[in-house]
Design a protein around this motif. Structure first.
Motif, PDB file in Angstrom:
ATOM      1  N   ALA A  11      -4.349   0.880   9.360  1.00  6.19           N
ATOM      2  CA  ALA A  11      -2.810   0.261   9.787  1.00  6.19           C
ATOM      3  C   ALA A  11      -2.293   1.366  10.738  1.00  6.19           C
ATOM      4  O   ALA A  11      -1.097   1.424  11.284  1.00  6.19           O
ATOM      5  N   GLY A  12      -3.216   2.481  10.645  1.00  6.29           N
ATOM      6  CA  GLY A  12      -2.655   3.609  11.751  1.00  6.29           C
ATOM      7  C   GLY A  12      -1.480   4.492  11.028  1.00  6.29           C
ATOM      8  O   GLY A  12      -1.089   5.251  11.476  1.00  6.29           O
ATOM      9  N   LEU A  13      -1.689   4.464   9.509  1.00  4.14           N
ATOM     10  CA  LEU A  13      -0.563   5.165   8.946  1.00  4.14           C
ATOM     11  C   LEU A  13      -1.368   6.189   7.979  1.00  4.14           C
ATOM     12  O   LEU A  13      -0.618   6.568   7.044  1.00  4.14           O
ATOM     13  N   LEU A  16      -5.401   2.828  -5.486  1.00  2.00           N
ATOM     14  CA  LEU A  16      -4.763   3.792  -4.624  1.00  2.00           C
ATOM     15  C   LEU A  16      -6.039   4.032  -3.375  1.00  2.00           C
ATOM     16  O   LEU A  16      -5.544   3.963  -2.288  1.00  2.00           O
ATOM     17  N   ASP A  17      -7.171   3.865  -4.089  1.00  6.24           N
ATOM     18  CA  ASP A  17      -8.176   4.211  -2.722  1.00  6.24           C
ATOM     19  C   ASP A  17      -8.201   2.895  -1.740  1.00  6.24           C
ATOM     20  O   ASP A  17      -8.403   2.967  -0.693  1.00  6.24           O
ATOM     21  N   GLN A  18      -7.961   1.792  -2.349  1.00 11.78           N
ATOM     22  CA  GLN A  18      -7.840   0.673  -1.359  1.00 11.78           C
ATOM     23  C   GLN A  18      -6.648   0.656  -0.309  1.00 11.78           C
ATOM     24  O   GLN A  18      -6.657   0.336   0.486  1.00 11.78           O
ATOM     25  N   ALA A  19      -5.587   1.146  -1.068  1.00  9.91           N
ATOM     26  CA  ALA A  19      -4.312   1.482  -0.378  1.00  9.91           C
ATOM     27  C   ALA A  19      -4.478   2.514   0.741  1.00  9.91           C
ATOM     28  O   ALA A  19      -3.990   2.365   1.824  1.00  9.91           O
ATOM     29  N   ALA A  31       0.707  -1.267  -0.054  1.00  9.04           N
ATOM     30  CA  ALA A  31      -0.220  -0.118  -0.025  1.00  9.04           C
ATOM     31  C   ALA A  31       0.781   1.272  -0.100  1.00  9.04           C
ATOM     32  O   ALA A  31       0.511   2.168  -0.448  1.00  9.04           O
ATOM     33  N   LEU A  32       1.949   0.933   0.718  1.00 11.33           N
ATOM     34  CA  LEU A  32       2.691   2.314   0.798  1.00 11.33           C
ATOM     35  C   LEU A  32       3.367   2.670  -0.636  1.00 11.33           C
ATOM     36  O   LEU A  32       3.637   3.727  -0.911  1.00 11.33           O
ATOM     37  N   ALA A  51       4.073   5.869  -5.446  1.00 11.39           N
ATOM     38  CA  ALA A  51       4.104   5.975  -7.148  1.00 11.39           C
ATOM     39  C   ALA A  51       3.094   6.801  -7.515  1.00 11.39           C
ATOM     40  O   ALA A  51       3.454   7.629  -8.434  1.00 11.39           O
ATOM     41  N   PHE A  52       1.850   6.836  -6.887  1.00  7.52           N
ATOM     42  CA  PHE A  52       0.800   7.729  -7.434  1.00  7.52           C
ATOM     43  C   PHE A  52       1.087   9.367  -7.070  1.00  7.52           C
ATOM     44  O   PHE A  52       0.772  10.077  -7.864  1.00  7.52           O
ATOM     45  N   ALA A  53       1.997   9.314  -6.116  1.00  3.98           N
ATOM     46  CA  ALA A  53       2.433  10.780  -5.722  1.00  3.98           C
ATOM     47  C   ALA A  53       3.484  11.346  -6.439  1.00  3.98           C
ATOM     48  O   ALA A  53       3.804  12.639  -6.319  1.00  3.98           O
ATOM     49  N   LEU A  54       4.131  10.414  -7.347  1.00  5.33           N
ATOM     50  CA  LEU A  54       5.268  11.114  -8.263  1.00  5.33           C
ATOM     51  C   LEU A  54       4.607  12.107  -9.181  1.00  5.33           C
ATOM     52  O   LEU A  54       3.318  11.801  -9.928  1.00  5.33           O
TER      53      LEU A  54
END
Length: 290
Positions: free
Chosen positions: A288-290, A278-281, A248-249, A254-257
């Motif tokens: 996960a608290g992140l 990305l939505d699922q991630a 997920a990270l 990757a989409f933040a690039l």
């Protein structure tokens, strides 16, 4: 109506409104959410006393980050309307409606909250615990797509389903599983969270652990609990595995690039990854608290 936030609901602990010792211990517990109960755990002769206790609790509590929910009595009962009015004054995160059997039951509660000028971010949860609710599940869950209806979460009321249908409650829940899967499917169609029912013997942690793993594998977001001893098992079972968090990270990064900012599909690790992943991630990372 505001956009409904996603919350971690791995462990959702029921606490009777008149159990003052249990209420006092809540800040020290690691559950994600607390449901203060005015319904099944309160005798008819003590409903008004319980309502006063809930009001006092919310007036004096110190916020500790837990999601706070009040389960009221059914609106069709003699206590429901007063419960709803009191709950609105307490400003919890949500109000849990028991014995929901039709979409109209949710809409009636929503209309009453609107009449009481409740804030837009006061959400409704619905118990799915009767045969009639199962038959009307699609229409109930569809309200999740209507932000004005306030519905945010479904809760499996497995004890009442067992009682009302007469099925055998086996350790593997084999006769309940088809209905539990229907609840998950309906919740996802309605963009709702869905919580598994309780494990009744809080001393049997092996049984609870099995139900938690089974519930996660079926797609539930968390487990409703009746005792603090059950919290850690639920949190562990419904927390993402390290490998899932790592994936997920990677998707989020990757989409933040800059090169991927306007792309709907990218290649990552030799696989095609879409925006829906990305939505699922993002949901997984919140869990996960992140």
């Amino acid at each position: 109506m505001p956009i409904r936030p996603y919350r971690r609901r791995r462990s959702v602990l029921y606490v009777p409104a008149l159990n003052h010792k249990a209420l006092a211990k809540l800040p020290a517990l690691a559950c994600d959410c607390v449901v203060i109960d005015l319904e099944d755990s309160i005798a008819p002769s003590r409903k008004a006393e319980a309502r006063d206790a809930v009001k006092h609790f919310f007036e004096t509590r110190v916020a500790d980050g837990k999601e706070m929910v009040i389960r009221i009595n059914a609106l069709s009962s003699e206590w429901g309307a007063d419960d709803l009015a009191m709950a609105r004054q307490c400003r919890p995160d949500a109000i849990l409606l028991p014995k929901v059997e039709t979409a109209r039951d949710v809409l009636d509660a929503n209309d009453m909250l609107d009449e009481l000028d409740a804030r837009a971010s006061l959400w409704l949860w619905a118990m799915v615990e009767t045969p009639r609710a199962m038959l009307n599940l699609g229409a109930i869950a569809a309200l999740g797509r209507d932000r004005s209806a306030r519905l945010a979460c479904l809760v499996a009321g497995t004890n009442d389903l067992v009682k009302d249908t007469g099925i055998l409650a086996t350790p593997d829940r084999r006769y309940l599983v088809p209905w539990l899967m229907q609840m998950v499917l309906a919740a996802r169609a309605g963009d709702l969270d869905i919580l598994d029912g309780v494990s009744n013997d809080f001393r049997d942690l092996d049984a609870l652990g099995h139900e938690c793993v089974e519930g996660r594998n079926m797609g539930f977001d968390g487990k409703t609990l009746i005792h603090p001893a059950q919290i850690d098992l639920a949190n562990n079972a419904f927390s993402p595995a390290p490998a899932e968090v790592e994936d997920a990270l990677a998707i989020r990064a990757a989409f933040a690039l800059p090169d991927n900012a306007d792309k709907g599909v990218i290649s990552l690790g030799g696989k095609m990854v879409e925006r829906l992943h990305l939505d699922q991630a993002e949901r997984l990372l919140i869990k996960a608290g992140l």
